[in-house]
Enzyme design. Sequence first.
Site, PDB file in Angstrom:
ATOM      1  N   ASP A   1       9.415 -20.684  -3.104  1.00 27.28           N
ATOM      2  CA  ASP A   1       8.750 -21.060  -4.352  1.00 27.28           C
ATOM      3  C   ASP A   1       9.559 -20.726  -5.595  1.00 27.28           C
ATOM      4  OD1 ASP A   1       8.386 -18.316  -4.052  1.00 27.28           O
ATOM      5  OD2 ASP A   1       6.217 -18.362  -4.337  1.00 27.28           O
TER       6      ASP A   1
ATOM      7  N   GLN B   1       7.643 -16.823  -0.657  1.00 31.64           N
ATOM      8  CA  GLN B   1       8.788 -16.302   0.094  1.00 31.64           C
ATOM      9  C   GLN B   1       8.438 -14.995   0.801  1.00 31.64           C
ATOM     10  OE1 GLN B   1      12.104 -17.195  -3.136  1.00 31.64           O
ATOM     11  NE2 GLN B   1      12.810 -17.547  -1.061  1.00 31.64           N
ATOM     12  N   HIS B   2       9.199 -14.690   1.835  1.00 32.76           N
ATOM     13  CA  HIS B   2       9.168 -13.431   2.583  1.00 32.76           C
ATOM     14  C   HIS B   2       7.991 -13.298   3.558  1.00 32.76           C
ATOM     15  CE1 HIS B   2      12.264 -12.311  -0.169  1.00 32.76           C
ATOM     16  NE2 HIS B   2      11.486 -11.878  -1.138  1.00 32.76           N
TER      17      HIS B   2
END
Length: 467
Positions: free
Chosen positions: A224, A72-73
């Site tokens: 995830d 993520q991100h």
Amino acid sequence: MARPVLVAGVDSSTQSCKHITVDAATGEVLRSTALPHPDGTAVDPRRWWDAFEGVGATRLQGIAAVAVSAQQHSTIVLGADDQPVHDAILWNDRRATQSALDLRHEYGQDRWLRELGMVPTAAHPVSKLRWLSHHEPEAANRIRRVMIPHDWLTWGLLGQQGEPMTDRSDASGTGYWSPSDAEYRDELIQLALGRSLKVPKVLGPADRAGITSRGVVVGAGCGDNAAAILGLGAKRGEAVVSIGTSMTVSMVEDIHVNDPSCHVADMANACGGQLPLVATLNGARTLTAMAAMLRLSLGEMEVLSTAAPNDAGGICFVPYLDGERKPLLPESQGALTGLTRRSMTPENLARAGILGLACAIADAVEDLIGAGLVVDTVTLIGGGSKSRSLRQAVSDLTGRTVGWPEPREYAALGAAKQAAWALTGELPRWDRPNYTLIHPTASREWVPAVRNRYSAASKRIFGAELH
């Protein structure tokens, strides 16, 4: 006997790309492949695609449906030709720290919490867009589209045809999508970059992103953390601690969380609900670093730690080795306190390494409780969860039963479950994994001193910076 219907799950994590083939009816993993990713906090995203292709995630022979989970991100920025204009900046890259603080101030921290359920950190794409606008203006001027790895890989799987898709879990981690309003906040993209950008369409958890040229159904995919929760089949009241490159603690919830301490983010999960989440930068690598300092393998350090007293002889290890995200100490370093000639033994140092990570986990659990959530049990997954000493320490420090499920690639399994959901229209009811349960020891009189020592050491070392 009829052949089983097969689905695939792909997890493109920080360290590697994993591809599993699963029986859609039972959840049994039939095949698994993996390839490593490049190290570093900025990566050409095309290297992720190379690994994606390398594990067979584009061939999918005999597969009816597939879905993708990913780190993520981490932020992928594309130009007018839909090609990357800059290396993808990963979630654990700290360069956008000041940009995040500036955005907090400009929009107002209370407003961030009220409208987005989080405040920006260096991890979030909104902060990375601001950093690019100030430090890489030529690249920033070329950006036309912003995506997260699972969005980009899913779009590539569909030949980059049509509109890119994402899901609620990854959208909720961008800093410009509101979980409570379920909509993008374009004004925040403009605040960060100075203009609007194209963003993926947000799908529901059972929706289809499309169908490949070979007729394979492609699920929405997810981040995830949400995928691991889905693959695990986590229950209410179960705090799931994922100990990998970083460490996250999250739960399945329906309610939105607004945490004034800014430690708990109001993320979305992959089932239509919420995923309140605490994220730190320092996870399993704190154990490998301590083992390396002692010139031991992880297994040898584990054995050595069991010969130490429960409180490590008074030694306290503050494990902020890569800076820290919670608490916000981006430039911090780790620390060892309580060193005396008597306490400085290899056994105590090994035990202190275990306790340092366990205290960070206990703090994160307390953050969830402080945000109004009920934590009944703690489940440990990821590479760091293999340490039995760590599992026992977490149980003792939190006063809760700790479960360790049989080792699996739970994020990839969650993606496979989402693929089956997209294929059939029904969320599969696969059996939960077998758990090893560890309970708090009967004698825990040492716990308050260890917790207090850890808190005091953090405050004494980092003082006013600690927030």
